[in-house]
Scaffold this motif. Structure first.
Motif, PDB file in Angstrom:
ATOM      1  N   THR A 186      -3.202  13.125  32.818  1.00  0.00           N
ATOM      2  CA  THR A 186      -2.166  13.852  32.099  1.00  0.00           C
ATOM      3  C   THR A 186      -1.111  12.919  31.538  1.00  0.00           C
ATOM      4  O   THR A 186      -0.415  13.267  30.609  1.00  0.00           O
ATOM      5  CB  THR A 186      -1.484  14.887  33.019  1.00  0.00           C
ATOM      6  N   ALA A 187      -0.972  11.718  32.110  1.00  0.00           N
ATOM      7  CA  ALA A 187       0.002  10.760  31.616  1.00  0.00           C
ATOM      8  C   ALA A 187      -0.489  10.171  30.295  1.00  0.00           C
ATOM      9  O   ALA A 187      -1.681  10.179  30.005  1.00  0.00           O
ATOM     10  CB  ALA A 187       0.206   9.649  32.636  1.00  0.00           C
ATOM     11  N   ALA A 188       0.465   9.656  29.532  1.00  0.00           N
ATOM     12  CA  ALA A 188       0.110   9.036  28.263  1.00  0.00           C
ATOM     13  C   ALA A 188      -0.758   7.807  28.525  1.00  0.00           C
ATOM     14  O   ALA A 188      -0.519   7.047  29.450  1.00  0.00           O
ATOM     15  CB  ALA A 188       1.374   8.639  27.515  1.00  0.00           C
ATOM     16  N   VAL A 189      -1.790   7.660  27.733  1.00  0.00           N
ATOM     17  CA  VAL A 189      -2.663   6.503  27.850  1.00  0.00           C
ATOM     18  C   VAL A 189      -2.652   5.756  26.527  1.00  0.00           C
ATOM     19  O   VAL A 189      -2.496   6.353  25.467  1.00  0.00           O
ATOM     20  CB  VAL A 189      -4.111   6.888  28.234  1.00  0.00           C
ATOM     21  N   THR A 190      -2.828   4.453  26.599  1.00  0.00           N
ATOM     22  CA  THR A 190      -2.845   3.644  25.386  1.00  0.00           C
ATOM     23  C   THR A 190      -4.269   3.556  24.856  1.00  0.00           C
ATOM     24  O   THR A 190      -5.227   3.845  25.572  1.00  0.00           O
ATOM     25  CB  THR A 190      -2.341   2.217  25.677  1.00  0.00           C
ATOM     26  N   GLU A 191      -4.383   3.121  23.612  1.00  0.00           N
ATOM     27  CA  GLU A 191      -5.718   2.943  23.035  1.00  0.00           C
ATOM     28  C   GLU A 191      -6.496   1.894  23.816  1.00  0.00           C
ATOM     29  O   GLU A 191      -7.706   2.021  23.986  1.00  0.00           O
ATOM     30  CB  GLU A 191      -5.625   2.569  21.554  1.00  0.00           C
ATOM     31  N   ASP A 192      -5.813   0.865  24.302  1.00  0.00           N
ATOM     32  CA  ASP A 192      -6.495  -0.167  25.097  1.00  0.00           C
ATOM     33  C   ASP A 192      -7.080   0.425  26.373  1.00  0.00           C
ATOM     34  O   ASP A 192      -8.191   0.077  26.775  1.00  0.00           O
ATOM     35  CB  ASP A 192      -5.545  -1.312  25.449  1.00  0.00           C
ATOM     36  N   GLN A 193      -6.337   1.321  27.016  1.00  0.00           N
ATOM     37  CA  GLN A 193      -6.829   1.961  28.239  1.00  0.00           C
ATOM     38  C   GLN A 193      -8.016   2.870  27.934  1.00  0.00           C
ATOM     39  O   GLN A 193      -8.991   2.903  28.691  1.00  0.00           O
ATOM     40  CB  GLN A 193      -5.712   2.765  28.915  1.00  0.00           C
ATOM     41  N   ILE A 194      -7.937   3.595  26.823  1.00  0.00           N
ATOM     42  CA  ILE A 194      -9.042   4.468  26.415  1.00  0.00           C
ATOM     43  C   ILE A 194     -10.281   3.618  26.149  1.00  0.00           C
ATOM     44  O   ILE A 194     -11.367   3.922  26.634  1.00  0.00           O
ATOM     45  CB  ILE A 194      -8.658   5.295  25.167  1.00  0.00           C
ATOM     46  N   GLU A 254     -16.303  -3.569  21.131  1.00  0.00           N
ATOM     47  CA  GLU A 254     -15.829  -2.364  20.439  1.00  0.00           C
ATOM     48  C   GLU A 254     -16.534  -2.145  19.119  1.00  0.00           C
ATOM     49  O   GLU A 254     -16.505  -1.044  18.584  1.00  0.00           O
ATOM     50  CB  GLU A 254     -14.312  -2.396  20.256  1.00  0.00           C
ATOM     51  N   SER A 255     -17.218  -3.166  18.603  1.00  0.00           N
ATOM     52  CA  SER A 255     -17.938  -3.002  17.330  1.00  0.00           C
ATOM     53  C   SER A 255     -19.452  -2.924  17.502  1.00  0.00           C
ATOM     54  O   SER A 255     -20.178  -2.874  16.508  1.00  0.00           O
ATOM     55  CB  SER A 255     -17.574  -4.147  16.378  1.00  0.00           C
ATOM     56  N   THR A 256     -19.951  -2.880  18.730  1.00  0.00           N
ATOM     57  CA  THR A 256     -21.388  -2.731  18.960  1.00  0.00           C
ATOM     58  C   THR A 256     -21.859  -1.422  18.314  1.00  0.00           C
ATOM     59  O   THR A 256     -21.293  -0.368  18.591  1.00  0.00           O
ATOM     60  CB  THR A 256     -21.701  -2.705  20.472  1.00  0.00           C
ATOM     61  N   PRO A 257     -22.875  -1.470  17.455  1.00  0.00           N
ATOM     62  CA  PRO A 257     -23.330  -0.249  16.764  1.00  0.00           C
ATOM     63  C   PRO A 257     -24.141   0.654  17.700  1.00  0.00           C
ATOM     64  O   PRO A 257     -25.359   0.543  17.802  1.00  0.00           O
ATOM     65  CB  PRO A 257     -24.180  -0.801  15.620  1.00  0.00           C
ATOM     66  N   LEU A 258     -23.458   1.548  18.383  1.00  0.00           N
ATOM     67  CA  LEU A 258     -24.067   2.385  19.415  1.00  0.00           C
ATOM     68  C   LEU A 258     -25.173   3.289  18.878  1.00  0.00           C
ATOM     69  O   LEU A 258     -26.191   3.481  19.537  1.00  0.00           O
ATOM     70  CB  LEU A 258     -22.991   3.228  20.104  1.00  0.00           C
ATOM     71  N   ILE A 306     -17.780  15.552  15.791  1.00  0.00           N
ATOM     72  CA  ILE A 306     -18.923  14.888  16.422  1.00  0.00           C
ATOM     73  C   ILE A 306     -19.857  14.428  15.304  1.00  0.00           C
ATOM     74  O   ILE A 306     -20.839  15.076  14.965  1.00  0.00           O
ATOM     75  CB  ILE A 306     -19.632  15.825  17.424  1.00  0.00           C
ATOM     76  N   THR A 307     -19.480  13.302  14.711  1.00  0.00           N
ATOM     77  CA  THR A 307     -20.215  12.770  13.566  1.00  0.00           C
ATOM     78  C   THR A 307     -20.545  11.297  13.803  1.00  0.00           C
ATOM     79  O   THR A 307     -19.966  10.649  14.673  1.00  0.00           O
ATOM     80  CB  THR A 307     -19.368  12.877  12.287  1.00  0.00           C
ATOM     81  N   GLY A 308     -21.454  10.787  13.010  1.00  0.00           N
ATOM     82  CA  GLY A 308     -21.804   9.376  13.085  1.00  0.00           C
ATOM     83  C   GLY A 308     -20.608   8.480  12.845  1.00  0.00           C
ATOM     84  O   GLY A 308     -20.482   7.414  13.440  1.00  0.00           O
ATOM     85  N   LYS A 309     -19.731   8.917  11.976  1.00  0.00           N
ATOM     86  CA  LYS A 309     -18.529   8.136  11.666  1.00  0.00           C
ATOM     87  C   LYS A 309     -17.672   7.950  12.918  1.00  0.00           C
ATOM     88  O   LYS A 309     -17.155   6.863  13.177  1.00  0.00           O
ATOM     89  CB  LYS A 309     -17.729   8.838  10.574  1.00  0.00           C
ATOM     90  N   HIS A 310     -17.501   9.010  13.691  1.00  0.00           N
ATOM     91  CA  HIS A 310     -16.635   8.955  14.872  1.00  0.00           C
ATOM     92  C   HIS A 310     -17.311   8.371  16.103  1.00  0.00           C
ATOM     93  O   HIS A 310     -16.637   7.988  17.053  1.00  0.00           O
ATOM     94  CB  HIS A 310     -16.097  10.354  15.204  1.00  0.00           C
ATOM     95  N   ILE A 350     -14.852   5.667  18.546  1.00  0.00           N
ATOM     96  CA  ILE A 350     -14.706   6.681  19.598  1.00  0.00           C
ATOM     97  C   ILE A 350     -13.297   6.617  20.169  1.00  0.00           C
ATOM     98  O   ILE A 350     -12.637   7.644  20.365  1.00  0.00           O
ATOM     99  CB  ILE A 350     -15.755   6.477  20.716  1.00  0.00           C
ATOM    100  N   THR A 351     -12.812   5.409  20.414  1.00  0.00           N
ATOM    101  CA  THR A 351     -11.459   5.225  20.948  1.00  0.00           C
ATOM    102  C   THR A 351     -10.417   5.800  20.003  1.00  0.00           C
ATOM    103  O   THR A 351      -9.491   6.496  20.432  1.00  0.00           O
ATOM    104  CB  THR A 351     -11.184   3.728  21.193  1.00  0.00           C
TER     105      THR A 351
END
Length: 91
Positions: A3-11, A35-39, A70-74, A81-82
């Motif tokens: 519930t607490a605020a989370v940073t993008e780094d934590q996500i 973070e750039s691995t093409p999943l 829920i798309t390929g882009k995201h 995703i982050t």
């Protein structure tokens, strides 16, 4: 659920750890996951794994990703995703 605020780094860290532990077997180099691995291109995220990831995002961050998002882009890589989770978390 956090519930607490989370940073993008934590996500990014939490999602990277989840994807590495859940979708990559021990013979694969999860340490090479960036973070750039093409999943999607590598087949790491398929329809079943995407569903599992969406459940994790809900459990961990309390966020339901709308079907229109829920798309390929995201879901192309950990960075996209982050960004999506951070955007929805702030909304």
């Amino acid at each position: 659920m956090t519930t607490a605020a989370v940073t993008e780094d934590q996500i990014l860290l939490k999602i990277t750890e989840y994807v590495g532990k859940t979708f990559l077997d021990e013979t694969e180099e999860s340490s090479e996951l960036t973070e750039s691995t093409p999943l999607l291109q590598l087949g790491i995220l398929n329809s079943r794994n995407t569903g599992r990831l969406l459940a994790y995002i809900y459990e961990e961050f309390g966020i339901t990703v709308p079907p229109t998002q829920i798309t390929g882009k995201h879901f192309a890589n950990l960075a996209s995703i982050t960004a999506l989770v951070a955007e929805l978390h702030g909304a």
